[in-house]
Design an enzyme around this catalytic site. Structure first.
Site, PDB file in Angstrom:
ATOM      1  N   HIS A 111       0.848  -1.204   0.000  1.00  0.00           N
ATOM      2  CA  HIS A 111       0.000   0.000   0.000  1.00  0.00           C
ATOM      3  C   HIS A 111       0.881   1.251   0.000  1.00  0.00           C
ATOM      4  CE1 HIS A 111       0.415   1.238   4.296  1.00  0.00           C
ATOM      5  NE2 HIS A 111       0.518  -0.044   4.561  1.00  0.00           N
ATOM      6  N   ASP A 129       6.455   2.229   6.564  1.00  0.00           N
ATOM      7  CA  ASP A 129       5.124   1.651   6.368  1.00  0.00           C
ATOM      8  C   ASP A 129       4.415   2.338   5.209  1.00  0.00           C
ATOM      9  OD1 ASP A 129       2.775   0.275   6.736  1.00  0.00           O
ATOM     10  OD2 ASP A 129       2.159   1.360   8.523  1.00  0.00           O
ATOM     11  N   GLU A 154      -5.277   1.132   2.649  1.00  0.00           N
ATOM     12  CA  GLU A 154      -5.025   0.271   3.804  1.00  0.00           C
ATOM     13  C   GLU A 154      -5.132   1.027   5.122  1.00  0.00           C
ATOM     14  OE1 GLU A 154      -2.740  -2.040   6.832  1.00  0.00           O
ATOM     15  OE2 GLU A 154      -2.404   0.008   6.122  1.00  0.00           O
ATOM     16  N   GLU A 157       4.548  -5.481   4.465  1.00  0.00           N
ATOM     17  CA  GLU A 157       4.376  -4.680   5.674  1.00  0.00           C
ATOM     18  C   GLU A 157       5.675  -4.817   6.468  1.00  0.00           C
ATOM     19  OE1 GLU A 157       2.164  -2.612   6.477  1.00  0.00           O
ATOM     20  OE2 GLU A 157       0.283  -3.141   5.488  1.00  0.00           O
TER      21      GLU A 157
END
Length: 365
Positions: free
Chosen positions: A71, A102, A129, A154
């Site tokens: 994401h 992230d 996300e 992730e």
């Protein structure tokens, strides 16, 4: 610094510069997606806008067996950043910027590999996300593309995570009757008293489940996040609203838990509903979840990715698992650095992730 890491950092500098904070969910099909289109040579690229800042970029070269998902949206920056969060800073051992950990670092590495390799490769880059809104993945899965497995990026410190908790958010309302608080009350008169009794019963039930285990995880995570209601101390509260969340193990039946929480005390809440649901990883009943976990472990072993412990945080890998794909979570960075001021990812983890993806693509997996 090797060329693959240098290229990864160049792409990360560009990706961090694009504002993809979520909320406010103001992400369109230009900007970061124009950059990605221009830097994915030889790929068939499709960009789909699902609205409310939810955009997919699906890029395919050749006929790969594995899809890489990451994401591109980030959380909002906190006021405690010491520099501009959209300007990447690179020190001797880390890259610092909003989303670097992230998880734009992984996205940058994937783009670098796409340019350094001619192998078959498939990417799904999405932007919803951080909103707890599965429009992107649900939209992609409607066509059920044929892949052997989905690897979701992730921050996992360079290890394959095969299992994690689900996540469920619930909003409910208790109803009582407004009256002067000097008189005798029945248990159902005050909506706030009902909510407090419910909270005590819920905590007791969570304690009963503390011994349950799956893949290194133990018990049920549970939190009452907000209670609102009442008017003042000498008035009986006519309504009380409660928001709570729980994170079950893959072996727990989420629907049974939802019904248990709804019926813990009398009278039952007059309104009760989920505001978000995310399945556990692996998804399915206990037997199915274990079979999927073992299949994911076999794939990680085949790809020579070390297997790490199960984690408490939720990822969109569960959505792919629910649709029947072998799926695990793998990326650079530590979740402890995610969502923090001066967010960073270690350069050695970023380099190792890029090298691993390059090796996988070159092997034609």
């Amino acid at each position: 610094m090797d060329k693959l890491l240098k290229d990864t950092l160049d792409h990360l500098r560009a990706l961090v510069s694009f504002d993809t904070r979520n909320p406010p969910r103001e992400i369109g099909t230009g900007g970061i997606f124009d950059y990605l289109r221009a830097n994915l040579p030889g790929f068939d690229v499709q960009v789909t806008d699902f609205g409310a800042g939810a955009v997919n970029l699906y890029a395919v070269r050749g006929t790969p067996k594995v899809l890489f998902n990451v994401h591109l949206d980030t959380v909002p920056d906190s006021p405690h950043w010491t520099t501009n969060p959209h300007e990447l800073r690179v020190t001797e051992d880390r890259a610092i910027g909003l989303g670097a950990c992230d998880i734009k670092g992984a996205a940058a590495a994937l783009v670098a590999v796409a340019n350094a390799s001619q192998g078959d490769m498939a990417l799904l880059l999405s932007t919803d996300e951080e909103a707890n809104d599965a429009r992107c993945i649900d939209g992609f899965l409607k066509d059920k593309p044929a892949y052997d497995a989905i690897i979701v990026a992730e921050p996992t410190k360079g290890e394959a995570v095969l299992a994690h908790r689900g996540i469920h958010s619930v909003q409910m309302r208790f109803k009582g009757r407004a009256a002067h608080a000097s008189g005798e009350q029945t248990p159902s008169d005050s909506a706030l008293h009902q909510a407090i009794r419910w909270g005590a019963a819920a905590l007791d039930h969570v304690q009963v489940l503390s011994h349950e285990r799956f893949g290194g995880l133990t018990g049920l995570r549970f939190n009452v996040g907000k209670i609102e209601g009442g008017i003042k101390a000498n008035m009986i509260a006519p309504t009380a609203d409660v928001r709570f969340g729980f994170r079950p193990l893959p072996s727990m039946d989420a629907d049974k838990l939802l019904e248990t929480f709804r019926t813990l005390v009398e009278p039952h809440p007059v309104e009760y509903g989920e505001t978000f649901r995310g399945d556990s990883l692996p998804a399915g009943d206990t037997a199915t979840a274990e079979a999927r976990r073992l299949a994911a472990r076999d794939l990680a072993d085949e790809l020579e990715i070390p297997v790490g412990n199960a984690v408490d945080f939720w990822t969109e890998a569960a959505l792919f698992s629910r649709s029947g794909y072998i799926s695990f979570v793998y990326g650079p960075g530590d979740i402890a650095q995610a969502h923090t001021a001066d967010e960073w990812v270690a350069l050695d983890q970023l380099a190792h992730y890029a090298q691993t993806i390059h090796r996988i693509v070159d092997r034609g997996i």
